[in-house]
Design a protein around this motif. Structure first.
Motif, PDB file in Angstrom:
ATOM      1  N   ALA A 287       0.841  -1.204   0.000  1.00  0.00           N
ATOM      2  CA  ALA A 287       0.000   0.000   0.000  1.00  0.00           C
ATOM      3  C   ALA A 287       0.878   1.257   0.000  1.00  0.00           C
ATOM      4  CB  ALA A 287      -0.951  -0.002   1.190  1.00  0.00           C
ATOM      5  N   LYS A 288       1.944   1.235   0.767  1.00  0.00           N
ATOM      6  CA  LYS A 288       2.868   2.373   0.798  1.00  0.00           C
ATOM      7  C   LYS A 288       3.471   2.608  -0.584  1.00  0.00           C
ATOM      8  CE  LYS A 288       7.034   4.071   3.069  1.00  0.00           C
ATOM      9  NZ  LYS A 288       8.060   3.805   4.077  1.00  0.00           N
ATOM     10  N   ALA A 289       3.886   1.534  -1.251  1.00  0.00           N
ATOM     11  CA  ALA A 289       4.460   1.658  -2.594  1.00  0.00           C
ATOM     12  C   ALA A 289       3.426   2.215  -3.571  1.00  0.00           C
ATOM     13  CB  ALA A 289       4.986   0.307  -3.076  1.00  0.00           C
ATOM     14  N   LEU A 290       2.193   1.747  -3.470  1.00  0.00           N
ATOM     15  CA  LEU A 290       1.132   2.257  -4.331  1.00  0.00           C
ATOM     16  C   LEU A 290       0.886   3.738  -4.064  1.00  0.00           C
ATOM     17  CD1 LEU A 290      -1.308  -0.771  -4.213  1.00  0.00           C
ATOM     18  CD2 LEU A 290      -0.292   0.191  -6.295  1.00  0.00           C
ATOM     19  N   TYR A 291       0.846   4.111  -2.790  1.00  0.00           N
ATOM     20  CA  TYR A 291       0.615   5.516  -2.438  1.00  0.00           C
ATOM     21  C   TYR A 291       1.744   6.396  -2.981  1.00  0.00           C
ATOM     22  CZ  TYR A 291      -1.025   9.573   0.094  1.00  0.00           C
ATOM     23  OH  TYR A 291      -1.510  10.817   0.402  1.00  0.00           O
ATOM     24  N   GLN A 292       2.983   5.947  -2.840  1.00  0.00           N
ATOM     25  CA  GLN A 292       4.117   6.718  -3.356  1.00  0.00           C
ATOM     26  C   GLN A 292       4.034   6.856  -4.876  1.00  0.00           C
ATOM     27  OE1 GLN A 292       7.311   4.454  -1.565  1.00  0.00           O
ATOM     28  NE2 GLN A 292       7.454   5.862   0.166  1.00  0.00           N
ATOM     29  N   ALA A 293       3.627   5.793  -5.554  1.00  0.00           N
ATOM     30  CA  ALA A 293       3.442   5.873  -7.009  1.00  0.00           C
ATOM     31  C   ALA A 293       2.307   6.841  -7.341  1.00  0.00           C
ATOM     32  CB  ALA A 293       3.158   4.487  -7.582  1.00  0.00           C
ATOM     33  N   GLY A 294       1.275   6.853  -6.509  1.00  0.00           N
ATOM     34  CA  GLY A 294       0.170   7.801  -6.690  1.00  0.00           C
ATOM     35  C   GLY A 294       0.619   9.240  -6.519  1.00  0.00           C
ATOM     36  N   GLU A 295       1.482   9.473  -5.543  1.00  0.00           N
ATOM     37  CA  GLU A 295       2.032  10.819  -5.355  1.00  0.00           C
ATOM     38  C   GLU A 295       2.811  11.266  -6.591  1.00  0.00           C
ATOM     39  OE1 GLU A 295       4.263  10.211  -1.699  1.00  0.00           O
ATOM     40  OE2 GLU A 295       2.836  11.495  -0.625  1.00  0.00           O
TER      41      GLU A 295
END
Length: 136
Positions: A112-120
């Protein structure tokens, strides 16, 4: 190489490896996304979620990023650009997390953290300086 440099090198390598697992959803990912979305939003009618996916595929204001493991999507982040008022934001547009999901078997592994960072990153590339979300 000192310990700090070594740890930083490991961090960079892990980050690059994680990013290789994140892809942009395409029309052919419809069924796997629908399965995960139904798990995330069980109160929604499947036909409504199908319509949402089709709208996302046609829009430049929305995106779905998938996290893959061994070629199979196991999580997603559904992103949007909001130009209207977003509570707590003082800029426009604002990147907005419409939803984020990781298969229960793969949780607590940083996905989830990796996805959020990619979203940023996705939002920054579209002129956003802030991200927002509403999670219950």
């Amino acid at each position: 190489m000192n310990r700090i440099t070594e740890l930083f090198s490991i961090f960079i390598q892990e980050t690059q490896n994680t990013m290789q697992h994140i892809i942009t959803a395409e029309p052919e990912h419809h069924n796997v996304w629908l399965e995960m979305a139904t798990d995330l939003w069980p109160d929604y009618i499947t036909a409504d979620l199908e319509s949402v996916y089709q709208e996302i595929m046609r829009s430049e204001k929305f995106e779905i990023l998938l996290y893959q493991q061994n070629g199979s999507p196991i999580g997603f982040i559904y992103l949007g650009l909001r130009a209207d008022y977003v509570e707590g934001s003082d800029s426009s547009p604002t990147g907005y997390v419409e939803g984020i999901y990781v298969n229960p078997d793969f949780r607590k592994k940083g996905i989830a953290k990796a996805l959020y960072q990619a979203g940023e990153t996705w939002a920054k590339q579209r002129g956003c300086s802030q991200m927002a979300q509403t999670f219950i």
